[in-house]
Write an enzyme that holds these catalytic residues in place. Structure first.
Site, short mmCIF file in Angstrom:
data_model
loop_
_atom_site.label_atom_id
_atom_site.label_comp_id
_atom_site.label_asym_id
_atom_site.label_seq_id
_atom_site.Cartn_x
_atom_site.Cartn_y
_atom_site.Cartn_z
N GLY A 94 0.81 -1.21 0.00
CA GLY A 94 0.00 0.00 0.00
C GLY A 94 0.84 1.26 0.00
N LEU A 113 -6.15 -4.74 -4.70
CA LEU A 113 -6.38 -3.89 -5.86
C LEU A 113 -7.11 -2.58 -5.54
CD1 LEU A 113 -7.33 -6.62 -8.48
CD2 LEU A 113 -5.08 -5.68 -7.93
N ASP A 154 5.45 -4.28 6.57
CA ASP A 154 4.25 -4.66 7.31
C ASP A 154 4.54 -5.54 8.51
OD1 ASP A 154 4.95 -7.00 6.19
OD2 ASP A 154 3.05 -7.37 5.17
N CYS A 203 -7.09 -18.45 31.39
CA CYS A 203 -8.33 -18.93 31.99
C CYS A 203 -9.53 -18.13 31.51
CB CYS A 203 -8.25 -18.94 33.51
SG CYS A 203 -8.24 -17.31 34.23
#
Ligand SMILES: [Zn+2]
Length: 769
Positions: free
Chosen positions: A61, A91, A151, A207
């Site tokens: 990006g 895209l 990223d 838990c």
């Protein structure tokens, strides 16, 4: 002081409009305060850009925007590295790619597209991992500047170390939703990427996840880590969430903490191909997970003294009590019936439906087109006609999706069972996890989620915004130009805000000096609290050296003894010895590694070396320190920080999975720098590095494929104490002057968020041993 907006025309055009950027705008000295830059001849600056050799890491990006802006700015010599291939979900914003490119390497397609914009550019594309040894110091050393559009944390740390070792300036970046930042790292002149703490994956108490969920996120984490992992993941791997021994003949993981010792076949997650249909199998698993297991949990009376008791769910009861809108009355309850689909994929796929626009949509076509949300084709929701991904399914619909997705996995993807890991782009996996999470949520009286929202949480997704990427890419180029023109005093950390403070969408701050306590650039030792009597060397290497320090090819020494190393040129006897060493407890070595001992970790490729002092400790908080290892030092949490409470998920992930942290909250959340990262459970470090914080404060970021990984951080511009006794640096007046006025000038009604820099916190304390 407000600077006339025209001064920033270059900024605005490059950053906001991106494509309209032009060298004229950039080189008229209008993109930074005149004092710093105006003296330089624009032609000289243009020449510097044209002559510079730049390395771009990441072609996603941010990368697509960056490559475009670079070539249109006049950069001619560019190399880019990206290991990914193009997916349909890219895209919408990775605009250098088209549908015909799906499946092709991003780096190569991005290169071809950029050459159409600037045919005379020299662009070299590497479809490879930036950690590949071929990208060595000589490789990095040939560039004038390195620009990151990555990223993940591991790759960012790696590039940071390579740039430090090769003495090449690094311009680092990240975006998450509306937020983004660009930081500049120059060896010796500013802090390195690792000078500040990075958020680690969020951990939930085991838990809570296994027995007492109270929020949707607990159910989603549970669905990913328990039913999904147990059914489709690697067999026999002990899971922190194992409530009981799932063993069949001892084959499965023994959990020392388990109390029950049932080994009955009926607990098995295996599909008995001989005697059981896939449909009966799905029903058995449903009843086991949502019925029997919940009944077992109910036996723990103490748990429910002050809590609502969960409701066990069995398929039969769901059908009996379900709503009247069930299209699939085909007696799903009849186990004696031949194995036909409950709402079979074929049947569902052939069914025509009319979508909102009135168009007739054929599911089969839709699947084969690999378009929309069903890009991987196989979809339980599609076959059941559940087309609205933002709608919350009913109990009955969740039950159907659970059974159908399980059946589809067994019948259509049997070869993957036993080796699957959760992937947010795997439609069937997301459907299974959503349905399982919702069924559990129903049991425990927690609100259910739409697939869209559940996917956002399960994949730690903050949806990416193309405009943010364009702004950040423009800012990367601006900062890089300053670096190339030796105007490092003019370099700034720049932040793109979601909620403009004082009408400023973009803010900048002076670079900070290297952190004298940084274990990377200042070589300060770290401290590891561990129980030397029980901790193995393998545990330290896997959980600390590899995962926390992100050292890929570690050599570990104690004094001048090599305890562990990796490499292709090792003798067989050495490999054996190192394998044995991994199994040894720290106290087993001769001399033993105990309180006060130092381990030295080196990575030759990264030219990285650090010392870790062992501090023996026997008592750990099982919930907060499930690894029984606590790493202390600059860039990592202090013991005090580790003990801090969770920040509520609502702060991190908004209704649509978006990042909701406001600057003011970011300031307040300074202490919580490690609290808002992606989810993980107990010691399962499934998402290490999928998110991170930026140096300098704000947020951070991951520009991922179609989404951005969640992350969070320290205070915006929160200044850190450099050394004990040093007071916090107030926000620089210069920084305010440099705030770029962008858009939104008429939005006076917008609340001015608190100016960054206030309410910041000191770093975790450094403990010297
Ligand atoms: Zn550093």
């Amino acid at each position: 002081m407000h600077v006339p907006s025209q001064v920033y025309r270059g900024d605005r055009h490059v950053a906001i409009a991106g494509l309209r950027a032009s060298p004229q705008h950039l080189f008229q000295g209008k993109w930074v305060t005149g004092k710093c830059m105006a003296a330089m001849d624009p032609r000289v600056q243009l020449q510097k850009a044209q002559d510079a050799k730049v390395l771009m890491v990441g072609a996603g990006g941010i990368g697509c925007e960056l490559l475009k802006t670079l070539v249109l700015t006049g950069f001619r010599h560019i190399e880019l590295i990206d290991m990914d291939t193009i997916e349909i979900s890219n895209l919408n914003r990775q605009f250098l790619f088209r549908q015909r490119h799906v499946g092709k390497p991003k780096a190569e397609v991005a290169r071809e597209a950029a050459l159409k914009l600037r045919p005379d550019a020299k662009i070299v594309a590497h479809h490879a991992n930036v950690k590949d040894p071929k990208f060595n110091l000589d490789f990095f050393g040939k560039f004038s500047v390195v620009m990151n559009g990555l990223d993940n944390l591991e790759a960012r740390r790696h590039v940071n170390r390579m740039c430090l070792a090769a003495n090449v300036p690094l311009v680092e970046s990240g975006t998450t939703g509306y937020l983004g930042q660009v930081t500049v790292h120059i060896k010796g002149k500013s802090e390195c990427y690792e000078c500040k703490a990075k958020a680690m994956p969020k951990s939930y108490p085991t838990c809570t996840i296994t027995n007492t969920p109270s929020k949707p996120v607990h159910c989603i984490v549970w669905a990913k880590e328990l039913p999904f992992a147990k059914l489709f993941g690697e067999r026999g791997v002990a899971n922190d969430l194992d409530i009981r021994v799932m063993a069949e003949g001892g084959g499965a993981g023994e959990d020392a903490r388990s109390e029950g010792h049932e080994t009955e076949e009926k607990y098995s997650y295996e599909w008995c191909k001989e005697s059981e249909t896939s449909r009966a199998f799905a029903r058995r698993i449903f009843d086991r997970i949502f019925g029997f297991n919940v009944m077992k949990t109910l036996e723990m009376d103490d748990l429910w003294k002050n809590r609502r008791r969960p409701t066990p769910l069995y398929v039969k009861d769901v059908w009996a009590g379900a709503g009247e809108d069930d299209e699939c009355r085909g007696d799903p309850d009849d186990t004696a019936e031949p194995d036909v689909e409950i709402c079979g994929a074929e049947r569902g796929a052939k069914r025509q439906r009319v979508d909102e626009s009135g168009a007739s949509v054929n599911h089969t076509e839709r699947d084969s087109m690999a378009a929309g949300p069903w890009e991987r084709g196989l979809s339980a929701a599609a076959s059941l006609g559940l087309m609205d991904l933002q709608k919350v399914w009913s109990l009955k619909e969740n039950t159907r999706v659970f059974l159908e997705s399980l059946r589809l996995f067994v019948e259509k993807r049997p070869e993957e069972i036993g080796c699957l890991t959760f992937d947010k782009d795997d439609t069937l996996a997301v459907e299974f996890v959503t349905a399982a999470a919702n069924l559990r949520a129903f049991s425990f009286g927690i609100s259910m989620q739409s697939l869209f929202d559940a996917k956002g949480v399960a994949g730690n997704i903050v949806h990416a915004i193309a405009t943010t990427n364009a702004i950040i890419a423009g800012l990367i180029v601006l900062e890089s130009l300053k670096v190339l023109n030796d105007q490092t005093d003019a370099c700034r950390e720049v932040f793109c805000l979601e909620h403009p403070a004082k009408k400023k969408l973009i803010m900048s701050a002076e670079l900070e000096m290297p952190n004298v306590n940084c274990y990377v650039c200042s070589k300060k030792p770290l401290t590891l609290e561990a129980d030397a009597q029980h901790t193995t060397l393998g545990c330290v290497i896997n959980k600390i050296v590899r995962k926390r320090l992100c050292v890929d090819s570690p050599m570990v020494f104690a004094g001048d003894r090599i305890l562990y190393e990796v490499g292709d040129d090792l003798e067989e006897s050495e490999v054996k010895m190192y394998e044995q060493n991994l199994k040894k407890r720290l106290c087993d070595f001769d001399p033993p590694i105990s309180n006060g001992s130092a381990l030295t970790v080196e990575d030759l490729q990264q030219d990285f070396k650090c010392n870790i002092f062992i501090k023996h400790r026997e008592d750990f908080d099982e919930e907060r320190e499930p690894d029984r290892l606590v790493l202390i030092g600059s860039g990592f949490a202090s013991a005090e920080t580790v003990a801090k409470k969770e920040v509520s998920e609502s702060k991190v992930i908004g209704e649509n999975g978006q990042h909701n942290v406001k600057p003011s909250e970011v300031s307040q959340a300074t202490k919580a720098s490690s609290e808002t990262a992606p989810t993980r459970v107990g010691a399962e470090d499934s998402n290490c590095g999928d998110a991170q914080t930026c140096s300098g404060g704000v947020v951070v970021i991951e520009e991922d494929d179609d989404e951005v990984m969640e992350a969070t951080t320290e205070s915006m511009l929160g200044k850190r104490k450099r050394e004990e006794g040093e007071t916090e640096r107030p926000p620089s007046p210069k920084a305010e002057e440099e705030v770029v006025e962008v858009l939104l000038s008429d939005t006076a009604a917008r609340k001015a968020s608190s100016m960054p820099g206030k309410g910041s916190e000191a770093d975790p304390e450094i403990i010297d041993v």
